[in-house]
Design a protein around this motif. Sequence first.
Motif, PDB file in Angstrom:
ATOM      1  N   ARG A 106      40.894  37.069  35.975  1.00  0.00           N
ATOM      2  CA  ARG A 106      40.737  35.820  35.227  1.00  0.00           C
ATOM      3  C   ARG A 106      39.273  35.427  35.066  1.00  0.00           C
ATOM      4  N   SER A 107      38.384  36.282  35.493  1.00  0.00           N
ATOM      5  CA  SER A 107      36.961  35.977  35.375  1.00  0.00           C
ATOM      6  C   SER A 107      36.502  36.078  33.929  1.00  0.00           C
ATOM      7  N   SER A 108      35.402  35.384  33.606  1.00  0.00           N
ATOM      8  CA  SER A 108      34.854  35.454  32.246  1.00  0.00           C
ATOM      9  C   SER A 108      34.392  36.866  31.915  1.00  0.00           C
ATOM     10  N   LYS A 109      34.005  37.625  32.905  1.00  0.00           N
ATOM     11  CA  LYS A 109      33.547  38.991  32.695  1.00  0.00           C
ATOM     12  C   LYS A 109      34.656  39.884  32.157  1.00  0.00           C
ATOM     13  N   LEU A 110      35.884  39.653  32.612  1.00  0.00           N
ATOM     14  CA  LEU A 110      37.002  40.516  32.236  1.00  0.00           C
ATOM     15  C   LEU A 110      37.914  39.921  31.164  1.00  0.00           C
ATOM     16  N   SER A 111      37.788  38.639  30.879  1.00  0.00           N
ATOM     17  CA  SER A 111      38.755  37.983  29.997  1.00  0.00           C
ATOM     18  C   SER A 111      38.799  38.599  28.602  1.00  0.00           C
ATOM     19  N   ALA A 112      37.651  38.986  28.046  1.00  0.00           N
ATOM     20  CA  ALA A 112      37.639  39.579  26.711  1.00  0.00           C
ATOM     21  C   ALA A 112      38.263  40.969  26.701  1.00  0.00           C
ATOM     22  N   THR A 113      38.120  41.682  27.805  1.00  0.00           N
ATOM     23  CA  THR A 113      38.706  43.026  27.910  1.00  0.00           C
ATOM     24  C   THR A 113      40.209  42.966  28.065  1.00  0.00           C
ATOM     25  N   LEU A 114      40.683  42.011  28.863  1.00  0.00           N
ATOM     26  CA  LEU A 114      42.105  41.953  29.203  1.00  0.00           C
ATOM     27  C   LEU A 114      42.886  41.134  28.185  1.00  0.00           C
ATOM     28  N   GLN A 115      42.867  41.596  26.947  1.00  0.00           N
ATOM     29  CA  GLN A 115      43.608  40.955  25.866  1.00  0.00           C
ATOM     30  C   GLN A 115      44.611  41.957  25.299  1.00  0.00           C
ATOM     31  N   PRO A 116      45.880  41.551  25.122  1.00  0.00           N
ATOM     32  CA  PRO A 116      46.851  42.458  24.510  1.00  0.00           C
ATOM     33  C   PRO A 116      46.353  42.974  23.169  1.00  0.00           C
ATOM     34  N   GLY A 117      46.534  44.267  22.955  1.00  0.00           N
ATOM     35  CA  GLY A 117      46.063  44.907  21.735  1.00  0.00           C
ATOM     36  C   GLY A 117      44.847  45.773  21.954  1.00  0.00           C
ATOM     37  N   ASN A 118      44.123  45.543  23.050  1.00  0.00           N
ATOM     38  CA  ASN A 118      42.957  46.373  23.347  1.00  0.00           C
ATOM     39  C   ASN A 118      43.391  47.698  23.969  1.00  0.00           C
ATOM     40  N   THR A 119      42.648  48.748  23.662  1.00  0.00           N
ATOM     41  CA  THR A 119      42.827  50.030  24.335  1.00  0.00           C
ATOM     42  C   THR A 119      41.802  50.122  25.447  1.00  0.00           C
ATOM     43  N   VAL A 120      42.263  50.482  26.634  1.00  0.00           N
ATOM     44  CA  VAL A 120      41.406  50.503  27.815  1.00  0.00           C
ATOM     45  C   VAL A 120      41.612  51.804  28.582  1.00  0.00           C
ATOM     46  N   GLN A 121      40.651  52.090  29.429  1.00  0.00           N
ATOM     47  CA  GLN A 121      40.843  53.154  30.416  1.00  0.00           C
ATOM     48  C   GLN A 121      41.216  52.498  31.734  1.00  0.00           C
ATOM     49  N   LEU A 122      42.347  52.896  32.259  1.00  0.00           N
ATOM     50  CA  LEU A 122      42.846  52.320  33.504  1.00  0.00           C
ATOM     51  C   LEU A 122      42.766  53.352  34.621  1.00  0.00           C
ATOM     52  N   THR A 123      42.380  52.884  35.791  1.00  0.00           N
ATOM     53  CA  THR A 123      42.543  53.675  37.007  1.00  0.00           C
ATOM     54  C   THR A 123      43.502  52.915  37.909  1.00  0.00           C
ATOM     55  N   TRP A 124      44.584  53.570  38.251  1.00  0.00           N
ATOM     56  CA  TRP A 124      45.641  52.957  39.078  1.00  0.00           C
ATOM     57  C   TRP A 124      45.565  53.527  40.481  1.00  0.00           C
ATOM     58  N   ARG A 125      45.641  52.656  41.451  1.00  0.00           N
ATOM     59  CA  ARG A 125      45.633  53.086  42.855  1.00  0.00           C
ATOM     60  C   ARG A 125      46.724  52.349  43.616  1.00  0.00           C
ATOM     61  N   ALA A 126      47.392  53.078  44.501  1.00  0.00           N
ATOM     62  CA  ALA A 126      48.411  52.473  45.371  1.00  0.00           C
ATOM     63  C   ALA A 126      48.614  53.379  46.572  1.00  0.00           C
ATOM     64  N   ARG A 127      49.082  52.792  47.641  1.00  0.00           N
ATOM     65  CA  ARG A 127      49.338  53.601  48.845  1.00  0.00           C
ATOM     66  C   ARG A 127      50.552  54.489  48.653  1.00  0.00           C
ATOM     67  N   LEU A 128      51.591  53.924  47.995  1.00  0.00           N
ATOM     68  CA  LEU A 128      52.800  54.690  47.719  1.00  0.00           C
ATOM     69  C   LEU A 128      53.113  54.633  46.225  1.00  0.00           C
ATOM     70  N   GLU A 129      53.794  55.640  45.716  1.00  0.00           N
ATOM     71  CA  GLU A 129      54.056  55.754  44.282  1.00  0.00           C
ATOM     72  C   GLU A 129      54.865  54.582  43.733  1.00  0.00           C
ATOM     73  N   ASP A 130      55.789  54.033  44.523  1.00  0.00           N
ATOM     74  CA  ASP A 130      56.653  52.965  44.013  1.00  0.00           C
ATOM     75  C   ASP A 130      56.053  51.570  44.193  1.00  0.00           C
TER      76      ASP A 130
END
Length: 234
Positions: free
Chosen positions: A40-64
């Motif tokens: 919710r920061s001003s730094k990310l708000s413009a990026t996190l808008q539906p319709g934008n294409t982004v590169q995501l890196t997903w991390r989690a301890r377990l797959e589910d």
Amino acid sequence: MEWTGEALLIGVRRHGETSVIADAMVAGRGRYMGLIRGGRSSKLSATLQPGNTVQLTWRARLEDHLGTFTVELLQGRAAGLIADRKRLYLAQTIFEHLHLLPERDPHDRLLGMALQLIDHDPDGAALARFELSLLDELGFGLDLTNCAATGVTEDLTHVSPKSGRAVSRAAAEPYKDRLLPLPSFLAARGNASPDDIRKAFRLTGHFLDMHLWSARQISPPPTREPLIEMLSRE
């Protein structure tokens, strides 16, 4: 666990004081959700808008697990969508449709169609085909290849509202008031008139409601009807 991929953002909702949960269609992986800390920061708000294409890196301890995303903007579309009401309604309708997909099940054909739609002038015929493809990929596809009654493959003019199978002009004649019109551009490539567009969305809307909206007790996308009205006037 970790992966990196290109994705279309289709939804973002608040989570706690500073974070968001992003909903994205990821190439080769399907619909994924993940927590973005500080989203919710001003730094990310413009990026996190539906319709934008982004590169995501997903991390989690377990797959589910829900997991966390880190995000980098690749292509910003949101500002252009907001400036054009028709494109905005088109994008919002498509994103609502994509939310119907199960998580983590690849649907690259639908992702490609969605990108094609939102990157070009709004096209009613293409959107109707997208809705047909959505039904197909969710297991409720219509059979528009031949007549349910006679087996013929030409002059298909109607669809059974129960079975979703095409019916030829001759076989449909005694039952026309009980059948749904089939615009010719859906059965075979061709130009679509405004009346064809209206008939196409009546057809797809019937089966979306029967198999998805009513079945899941959810409402159709609120932008769909005004969008259809705009597209069928052209």
